[in-house]
Design an enzyme around this catalytic site. Sequence first.
Site, mmCIF file in Angstrom:
data_model
loop_
_atom_site.group_PDB
_atom_site.id
_atom_site.type_symbol
_atom_site.label_atom_id
_atom_site.label_comp_id
_atom_site.label_asym_id
_atom_site.label_seq_id
_atom_site.Cartn_x
_atom_site.Cartn_y
_atom_site.Cartn_z
ATOM 1 N N GLY A 74 0.849 -1.190 0.000
ATOM 2 C CA GLY A 74 0.000 0.000 0.000
ATOM 3 C C GLY A 74 0.877 1.229 0.000
ATOM 4 O O GLY A 74 2.050 1.183 -0.413
ATOM 5 N N SER A 75 0.343 2.324 0.489
ATOM 6 C CA SER A 75 1.081 3.587 0.431
ATOM 7 C C SER A 75 2.223 3.617 1.451
ATOM 8 O O SER A 75 2.180 2.906 2.475
ATOM 9 C CB SER A 75 0.125 4.744 0.696
ATOM 10 O OG SER A 75 -0.394 4.624 1.992
ATOM 11 N N GLY A 82 2.304 2.256 5.270
ATOM 12 C CA GLY A 82 3.363 1.277 5.541
ATOM 13 C C GLY A 82 4.264 1.704 6.688
ATOM 14 O O GLY A 82 4.734 0.868 7.467
ATOM 15 N N GLU A 91 5.684 -3.370 0.790
ATOM 16 C CA GLU A 91 5.811 -2.929 -0.611
ATOM 17 C C GLU A 91 5.002 -1.661 -0.730
ATOM 18 O O GLU A 91 3.779 -1.689 -0.561
ATOM 19 C CB GLU A 91 5.278 -3.998 -1.580
ATOM 20 C CG GLU A 91 6.104 -5.259 -1.622
ATOM 21 C CD GLU A 91 7.514 -5.053 -2.151
ATOM 22 O OE1 GLU A 91 7.772 -4.034 -2.809
ATOM 23 O OE2 GLU A 91 8.356 -5.914 -1.864
ATOM 24 N N CYS A 141 1.841 0.806 -8.833
ATOM 25 C CA CYS A 141 3.019 1.198 -8.064
ATOM 26 C C CYS A 141 4.191 1.424 -9.001
ATOM 27 O O CYS A 141 5.082 2.204 -8.715
ATOM 28 C CB CYS A 141 3.349 0.144 -7.030
ATOM 29 S SG CYS A 141 3.360 -1.504 -7.712
HETATM 30 P P1 NAD Z 1 -3.401 2.261 1.241
HETATM 31 O O1 NAD Z 1 -2.132 2.418 1.989
HETATM 32 O O2 NAD Z 1 -4.409 3.324 1.360
HETATM 33 O O3 NAD Z 1 -4.142 0.917 1.657
HETATM 34 C C1 NAD Z 1 -3.532 -0.351 1.532
HETATM 35 C C2 NAD Z 1 -4.192 -1.314 2.504
HETATM 36 O O4 NAD Z 1 -3.850 -0.931 3.830
HETATM 37 C C3 NAD Z 1 -5.725 -1.334 2.432
HETATM 38 O O5 NAD Z 1 -6.182 -2.653 2.573
HETATM 39 C C4 NAD Z 1 -6.105 -0.482 3.637
HETATM 40 O O6 NAD Z 1 -7.378 -0.783 4.145
HETATM 41 C C5 NAD Z 1 -5.022 -0.869 4.625
HETATM 42 N N1 NAD Z 1 -4.802 0.095 5.706
HETATM 43 C C6 NAD Z 1 -5.078 1.421 5.725
HETATM 44 N N2 NAD Z 1 -4.746 1.958 6.916
HETATM 45 C C7 NAD Z 1 -4.224 0.957 7.666
HETATM 46 C C8 NAD Z 1 -3.680 0.879 8.977
HETATM 47 N N3 NAD Z 1 -3.607 1.937 9.760
HETATM 48 N N4 NAD Z 1 -3.214 -0.303 9.412
HETATM 49 C C9 NAD Z 1 -3.251 -1.394 8.621
HETATM 50 N N5 NAD Z 1 -3.774 -1.390 7.374
HETATM 51 C C10 NAD Z 1 -4.246 -0.227 6.888
HETATM 52 O O7 NAD Z 1 -2.991 2.025 -0.302
HETATM 53 P P2 NAD Z 1 -3.948 1.894 -1.577
HETATM 54 O O8 NAD Z 1 -4.506 3.241 -1.895
HETATM 55 O O9 NAD Z 1 -4.875 0.743 -1.462
HETATM 56 O O10 NAD Z 1 -2.882 1.499 -2.705
HETATM 57 C C11 NAD Z 1 -2.109 2.435 -3.363
HETATM 58 C C12 NAD Z 1 -0.685 2.466 -2.826
HETATM 59 O O11 NAD Z 1 -0.145 1.154 -2.857
HETATM 60 C C13 NAD Z 1 0.237 3.305 -3.670
HETATM 61 O O12 NAD Z 1 1.083 4.048 -2.830
HETATM 62 C C14 NAD Z 1 1.034 2.275 -4.459
HETATM 63 O O13 NAD Z 1 2.293 2.718 -4.901
HETATM 64 C C15 NAD Z 1 1.143 1.177 -3.466
HETATM 65 N N6 NAD Z 1 1.404 -0.093 -4.107
HETATM 66 C C16 NAD Z 1 2.666 -0.601 -3.986
HETATM 67 C C17 NAD Z 1 2.978 -1.802 -4.618
HETATM 68 C C18 NAD Z 1 4.376 -2.368 -4.502
HETATM 69 O O14 NAD Z 1 4.534 -3.547 -4.751
HETATM 70 N N7 NAD Z 1 5.373 -1.589 -4.139
HETATM 71 C C19 NAD Z 1 2.005 -2.483 -5.350
HETATM 72 C C20 NAD Z 1 0.725 -1.930 -5.451
HETATM 73 C C21 NAD Z 1 0.439 -0.731 -4.807
#
Ligand code: NAD
Length: 499
Positions: free
Chosen positions: A227-228, A232, A249, A283
């Site tokens: 995720g973001s 992370g 990631e 990503c």
């Molecule tokens: P996000 O961080 O908003 O959410 C990702 C996940 O984390 C979701 O399931 C969300 O519900 C959960 N989450 C949110 N707050 C949390 C917390 N406090 N504790 C635990 N879990 C929590 O990201 P998104 O908008 O779903 O995805 C986009 C981001 O993901 C972008 O920054 C993108 O670059 C990244 N991404 C990275 C990769 C990689 O492999 N590097 C791959 C795909 C996406």
Amino acid sequence: MKVFKNFVAGEWVEPSTGNYFDNRNPADLNDVIGKFPLSNSTDVERAVTSAKRGFELWKATPAPQRGDVLRKAGDLLTARKEEIANAMTREMGKPLTETRGDVQEGIDTAYYAATMGRQLSGRTVPSESRSKWAMSYRRPIGVAGLICPFNFPMAIPTWKMFPALVCGNSVIFKPAEDVPHTGTLLVEILLDAGLPPEVIQLLHGTGEDVGAPLVEHPDVPLISFTGSTATGSMVGATCGRMHKRLSLEMGGKNAQIVLDDADLDLALEGALWGAFGTTGQRCTATSRLILQKGIHDNFLGMLIERTKALKLGDGRKKGTDVGPLINEAALRKIEHYVDVGQTDGADIVCGARRPTGAGLDDGLFYEPTIFSRVEPGHRIANEEIFGPVLSVIRVSTADEAFAINNSVKYGLSSSLYTKDVNLSFRALEQLDNGITYINAPTIGAEAHLPFGGVKQTGNGHREGGWEVYEFYSETKVGYVDYSGTLQRAQIDMYLGTPD
Ligand code: NAD
């Protein structure tokens, strides 16, 4: 309207809150796919209790048999590929050609994982002592908490889940709240493939109410998060405090470099696909385009012309090139960055507005947008926008391009277009990213290679390929001394050649 459930303790169950959220089609917000559970820490607690029982059962199942379940899951994914791709486009927006690819990645990951069931090898090495064997093997860790983003609703959960399962862990799967339907279909498939029910738990809901309690639960020793970078970092802080095994990631700010000697037609196809595929919500999306001065004006002209011709619309309609953004917040974030780019002094040369017209008015669409005259210090050249916005930077030399590529805090992927073979290998060495493509766009991972980034994109682990199996298992070392005497190791007493 269809009401979906969690999967906990071997049953499809309602959330303890009794509350649900609407899952809407981002191409048409009037289209509600269904209601999905808003779970909380009580549901997490139940899921962990069940997953602990599942782990005891599953870790005792021979790894080749665990692999057989994954092979069957691959067969079922293949059989249901078109149905899943349609469901995914409906809830996530990217065109069917892309969602078919997303399911295919899950299939490839399943078959790779199936073979790994027979390859989870350790080592046997000579001991320092006589009549003594020294060896290592890999054993599972426990309950794995898998937290996933929205942009690859099948590929990313399978990247995590399939290796975790083959290694003998049980899993708690928390899909992103924008793509709960695809997550549900994946769990159905695993159950149909013969996975013992308590080995998998599915919890829908928000990051705050489900993700955070999962990360904080003391009986979940392993977390894999994609995720973001902002989220992370929070996950990382908790896992650090609790000494958990963690794979992160996170975000990217990937650059495609085009040098004066490049095949421009090839580079153009790469830039269009890298920047605007998945509506820029990858990503690995190309969000910076670094052009050498000799081809800058010509290439930018070619790119603008082709970008203007991209067709926006419902990803299930034939001819759609670019689907909607995932949600209203994503759209607002893009509009914010378009303002920031202008304030910083860059020029908008195409897009930069919400389109109107038949089939677009009820969806979350944004025109593919290009900024020229972007300086390396501009915010739009450094911060992840996660949408169809491309920042074009002009450079004089390859070295300048490499330095700009490396100047951001992220380090996921990079791409170089050139015909110079020496420069290509220098780029592999000098570009500070987890993945570098030569004469190909910044996107396009293959299931059997490690995937991940450096700097603030990751924390040193990789998804995919052979490496991820090390993350989901622990090394155990065994010494068997059959000499019948106490033999001290060299660390305790050296009996070799004296100094
Ligand atoms: P996000 O961080 O908003 O959410 C990702 C996940 O984390 C979701 O399931 C969300 O519900 C959960 N989450 C949110 N707050 C949390 C917390 N406090 N504790 C635990 N879990 C929590 O990201 P998104 O908008 O779903 O995805 C986009 C981001 O993901 C972008 O920054 C993108 O670059 C990244 N991404 C990275 C990769 C990689 O492999 N590097 C791959 C795909 C996406």
